[in-house]
Write a protein that holds these residues in place. Structure first.
Motif, PDB file in Angstrom:
ATOM      1  N   GLN A  86       0.893  -1.079   0.131  1.00 41.50           N
ATOM      2  CA  GLN A  86      -0.044  -0.107  -0.050  1.00 41.50           C
ATOM      3  C   GLN A  86       0.676   1.280   0.025  1.00 41.50           C
ATOM      4  OE1 GLN A  86      -2.960   0.211  -0.927  1.00 41.50           O
ATOM      5  NE2 GLN A  86      -4.235  -0.293   1.031  1.00 41.50           N
ATOM      6  N   VAL A  87       0.666   2.163  -0.890  1.00 44.08           N
ATOM      7  CA  VAL A  87       1.164   3.478  -0.813  1.00 44.08           C
ATOM      8  C   VAL A  87       0.272   4.648  -0.761  1.00 44.08           C
ATOM      9  CG1 VAL A  87       2.345   5.200  -2.315  1.00 44.08           C
ATOM     10  CG2 VAL A  87       2.986   2.820  -2.499  1.00 44.08           C
ATOM     11  N   GLN A  88       0.432   5.532   0.285  1.00 44.70           N
ATOM     12  CA  GLN A  88      -0.520   6.664   0.525  1.00 44.70           C
ATOM     13  C   GLN A  88       0.241   7.996   0.400  1.00 44.70           C
ATOM     14  OE1 GLN A  88      -1.609   5.896   4.718  1.00 44.70           O
ATOM     15  NE2 GLN A  88      -3.923   5.637   3.700  1.00 44.70           N
ATOM     16  N   LEU A  89      -0.431   8.902  -0.100  1.00 46.13           N
ATOM     17  CA  LEU A  89      -0.120  10.394  -0.190  1.00 46.13           C
ATOM     18  C   LEU A  89      -0.762  11.157   0.626  1.00 46.13           C
ATOM     19  CD1 LEU A  89       0.791  10.812  -4.147  1.00 46.13           C
ATOM     20  CD2 LEU A  89       2.283  10.044  -2.204  1.00 46.13           C
ATOM     21  N   VAL A  90      -0.546  11.825   1.507  1.00 44.49           N
ATOM     22  CA  VAL A  90      -1.276  12.573   2.603  1.00 44.49           C
ATOM     23  C   VAL A  90      -0.775  14.202   2.571  1.00 44.49           C
ATOM     24  CG1 VAL A  90      -1.689  13.114   4.851  1.00 44.49           C
ATOM     25  CG2 VAL A  90      -1.243  10.685   4.241  1.00 44.49           C
ATOM     26  N   GLU A  91      -1.724  15.131   2.145  1.00 46.33           N
ATOM     27  CA  GLU A  91      -1.468  16.580   1.832  1.00 46.33           C
ATOM     28  C   GLU A  91      -1.891  17.290   3.047  1.00 46.33           C
ATOM     29  OE1 GLU A  91      -3.252  15.652  -2.749  1.00 46.33           O
ATOM     30  OE2 GLU A  91      -4.143  15.445  -0.618  1.00 46.33           O
ATOM     31  N   SER A  92      -0.958  18.207   3.168  1.00 47.56           N
ATOM     32  CA  SER A  92      -1.375  19.254   4.266  1.00 47.56           C
ATOM     33  C   SER A  92      -1.208  20.808   4.076  1.00 47.56           C
ATOM     34  CB  SER A  92      -0.989  18.987   5.616  1.00 47.56           C
ATOM     35  OG  SER A  92       0.540  19.059   5.570  1.00 47.56           O
ATOM     36  N   GLY A  93      -1.755  21.861   4.669  1.00 48.45           N
ATOM     37  CA  GLY A  93      -1.346  23.238   4.363  1.00 48.45           C
ATOM     38  C   GLY A  93      -2.465  24.017   3.763  1.00 48.45           C
ATOM     39  N   GLY A  94      -3.578  23.209   3.303  1.00 45.06           N
ATOM     40  CA  GLY A  94      -4.406  24.222   2.632  1.00 45.06           C
ATOM     41  C   GLY A  94      -5.061  25.159   3.582  1.00 45.06           C
ATOM     42  N   GLY A  95      -5.977  26.044   2.865  1.00 45.72           N
ATOM     43  CA  GLY A  95      -6.666  26.973   3.782  1.00 45.72           C
ATOM     44  C   GLY A  95      -7.137  28.158   3.161  1.00 45.72           C
ATOM     45  N   LEU A  96      -7.703  29.291   3.922  1.00 42.33           N
ATOM     46  CA  LEU A  96      -8.114  30.364   3.350  1.00 42.33           C
ATOM     47  C   LEU A  96      -7.143  31.318   3.545  1.00 42.33           C
ATOM     48  CD1 LEU A  96     -10.330  32.309   2.202  1.00 42.33           C
ATOM     49  CD2 LEU A  96     -11.010  32.564   4.819  1.00 42.33           C
ATOM     50  N   VAL A  97      -6.605  32.200   2.287  1.00 36.73           N
ATOM     51  CA  VAL A  97      -5.621  33.307   2.437  1.00 36.73           C
ATOM     52  C   VAL A  97      -6.374  34.595   1.829  1.00 36.73           C
ATOM     53  CG1 VAL A  97      -4.554  32.357   0.695  1.00 36.73           C
ATOM     54  CG2 VAL A  97      -3.344  33.854   2.166  1.00 36.73           C
TER      55      VAL A  97
END
Length: 120
Positions: A1-12
């Motif tokens: 199994q391979v997973q990609l996990v994103e972070s850092g988005g939001g309202l700017v």
């Protein structure tokens, strides 16, 4: 199994900055390329930027000079530094990576997406 996990988005606010991160984990033998795509409502998914093992980078014309892609090979992580953000950058941003897994299979993997909203 391979997973990609994103972070850092939001309202700017317009003119502001955000930094996206995407970490790959699982049964990984090698990562040939990593990149970011985005999809705004009603639009097709489009390439934003990608980076090869060689360090060569490729950017969409609309983000050149404002966005910078980088990667930390030791951490299997790719970053997207986004500066001078515009309302038209609003979209769901997806991480993508070309990965060889433990079984020798080379495939294109996607993260779940992170929302970036540029608005005053």
């Amino acid at each position: 199994q391979v997973q990609l996990v994103e972070s850092g988005g939001g309202l700017v606010q317009p003119g502001g900055s955000l930094r996206l991160s995407c970490a790959a984990s699982g049964s990984i033998v090698s990562i040939n390329a990593m990149g970011w795509h985005r999809q705004a409502p009603g639009n097709q998914r489009e390439l934003v930027a990608d980076i090869r093992n060689s360090g060569n980078t490729n950017y969409a014309d609309s983000v050149k000079g404002r966005f910078t892609i980088s990667r930390d090979n030791a951490k299997n992580t790719v970053y997207l530094q986004m500066n001078s953000l515009k309302p038209e950058d609003t979209a769901v941003y997806y991480c993508n990576a070309l990965i060889q897994n433990g079984r020798g299979y080379v495939g294109s993997y996607w993260g779940q997406g992170t929302q970036v909203t540029v608005s005053s």
